[in-house]
Write an enzyme that holds these catalytic residues in place. Structure first.
Site, short mmCIF file in Angstrom:
data_model
loop_
_atom_site.label_atom_id
_atom_site.label_comp_id
_atom_site.label_asym_id
_atom_site.label_seq_id
_atom_site.Cartn_x
_atom_site.Cartn_y
_atom_site.Cartn_z
N SER A 33 0.81 -1.22 0.00
CA SER A 33 0.00 0.00 0.00
C SER A 33 0.84 1.27 0.00
O SER A 33 0.54 2.22 -0.74
CB SER A 33 -0.95 0.01 1.20
OG SER A 33 -0.23 -0.07 2.42
N THR A 34 1.91 1.32 0.81
CA THR A 34 2.74 2.52 0.84
C THR A 34 3.61 2.60 -0.40
O THR A 34 3.82 3.69 -0.96
CB THR A 34 3.59 2.57 2.11
OG1 THR A 34 2.76 2.34 3.25
CG2 THR A 34 4.27 3.92 2.27
N GLY A 88 7.91 -1.04 0.83
CA GLY A 88 7.23 -0.97 2.11
C GLY A 88 7.69 -2.08 3.03
O GLY A 88 8.59 -2.86 2.72
N ALA A 89 7.04 -2.19 4.19
CA ALA A 89 7.33 -3.26 5.14
C ALA A 89 6.11 -3.47 6.02
O ALA A 89 5.30 -2.56 6.21
CB ALA A 89 8.54 -2.92 6.00
N ASP A 90 5.98 -4.68 6.53
CA ASP A 90 4.89 -4.98 7.45
C ASP A 90 5.30 -4.74 8.90
O ASP A 90 4.46 -4.42 9.73
CB ASP A 90 4.44 -6.43 7.25
CG ASP A 90 3.92 -6.66 5.85
OD1 ASP A 90 2.92 -6.00 5.49
OD2 ASP A 90 4.50 -7.46 5.11
N LYS A 100 8.40 -8.74 5.80
CA LYS A 100 7.73 -8.37 4.57
C LYS A 100 7.00 -9.58 4.02
O LYS A 100 7.27 -10.70 4.42
CB LYS A 100 8.72 -7.83 3.53
CG LYS A 100 9.28 -6.46 3.90
CD LYS A 100 10.28 -5.93 2.88
CE LYS A 100 9.78 -5.92 1.47
NZ LYS A 100 8.51 -5.16 1.32
N GLU A 109 10.73 -9.26 -3.88
CA GLU A 109 11.19 -8.09 -3.14
C GLU A 109 12.60 -8.29 -2.59
O GLU A 109 13.43 -7.38 -2.62
CB GLU A 109 10.21 -7.78 -2.00
CG GLU A 109 8.89 -7.20 -2.49
CD GLU A 109 7.86 -7.09 -1.40
OE1 GLU A 109 6.96 -6.22 -1.53
OE2 GLU A 109 7.92 -7.86 -0.43
N LYS A 127 3.82 0.44 11.63
CA LYS A 127 4.70 -0.65 11.23
C LYS A 127 5.97 -0.73 12.08
O LYS A 127 6.73 -1.69 11.96
CB LYS A 127 5.10 -0.48 9.75
CG LYS A 127 3.91 -0.35 8.80
CD LYS A 127 3.05 -1.59 8.83
CE LYS A 127 1.79 -1.45 7.98
NZ LYS A 127 2.05 -1.19 6.56
#
Length: 240
Positions: A33-34, A88-90, A100, A109, A127
């Site tokens: 999303s980011t 991004g990252a989780d 991720k 990735e 996050k």
């Protein structure tokens, strides 16, 4: 002017990351999303300033998005080594280790991130964690013998004294999710990871495991967007 439909924290992180991009770069584009907001903002800057960029995407979805916005997207093999990857990252811990794979793209990735001079993460404050593991750890496995692979993961976790860890086959619309590489994803509900390095080595040594979502000692900078539209930077001094 910010798009009111876009989360302001994600937008702030994306805009700050776009400022790192220089004309002539070979750039890795992340998934999620980011990262999606970043690609939107990058395309705006490319068109406004005429930047010369060549990009490698970490998923089919990102490739379609970037190409549709007029960015030049090529295969990683055609580009070779990249100057910068922004993804991004989780989860992001204080040492900039990551989980991720929430977008089911962590295999590509990780390949793209480790084929870059520098990996920068864009994220919102939710996050950032003290210790990895609350977000389920994705493990990509080949379909052949996947239940046996899951059993081996259970046994390996037991040897690490990790008990009662649910391992969930990820699904989408009631069916097993298939990654861009034709594989399955097992999500490990660990709760907390005491020794990420040891866990990463253990998972990587299991036949049938293609890649896990632990990104250790890969990210050099995390840009954390804030709801007020500002962004802060978390930097690892030992990763230049």
């Amino acid at each position: 002017m910010s798009d009111p439909a876009v989360d302001p924290a994600k937008d702030a992180a994306a805009r700050a990351a776009v400022a790192l991009v220089e004309s002539g770069m070979k750039l890795g584009l992340g998934t999620g999303s980011t990262a999606k907001v970043f690609v939107d903002r990058l395309a705006e800057r490319v068109h406004a300033e005429g930047l010369d960029l060549r990009c490698a995407a970490t998923s089919k979805a990102t490739a379609e998005q970037a190409s549709g916005l007029g960015l030049v997207v090529l295969e990683l093999d055609d580009l070779g080594w990249l100057d910068l990857t922004i993804d991004g990252a989780d989860e992001v811990d204080p040492d900039l280790n990551l989980i991720k794979g929430g977008g089911a793209a962590h295999l590509r990735e990780k390949i793209v991130a480790t084929a870059s001079d520098r990996m920068v993460v864009v994220a919102d404050p939710g996050k950032v964690v003290d210790r990895l593991g609350a977000f389920k750890l994705p493990v990509e496995v080949i379909p052949f013998g996947w239940t046996t692979t899951r059993t081996r993961i259970v046994r390996a976790l037991a040897e690490l004294e990790i008990e009662d860890c649910p391992i969930i086959l990820r699904e989408r619309e009631g069916r097993p999710l298939i990654t861009d590489e034709g594989n399955l994803i097992l999500d490990l509900a660990l709760g907390q990871i005491a020794d990420a390095q040891r866990l990463a080595r253990t998972l990587s040594g299991i036949a049938g495991v293609v890649e896990h979502g632990l990104f250790l000692n890969i990210c050099s900078l995390a840009i954390i967007g804030c709801p007020d539209g500002t962004a802060t930077e978390l930097l690892r001094e030992d990763l230049e």
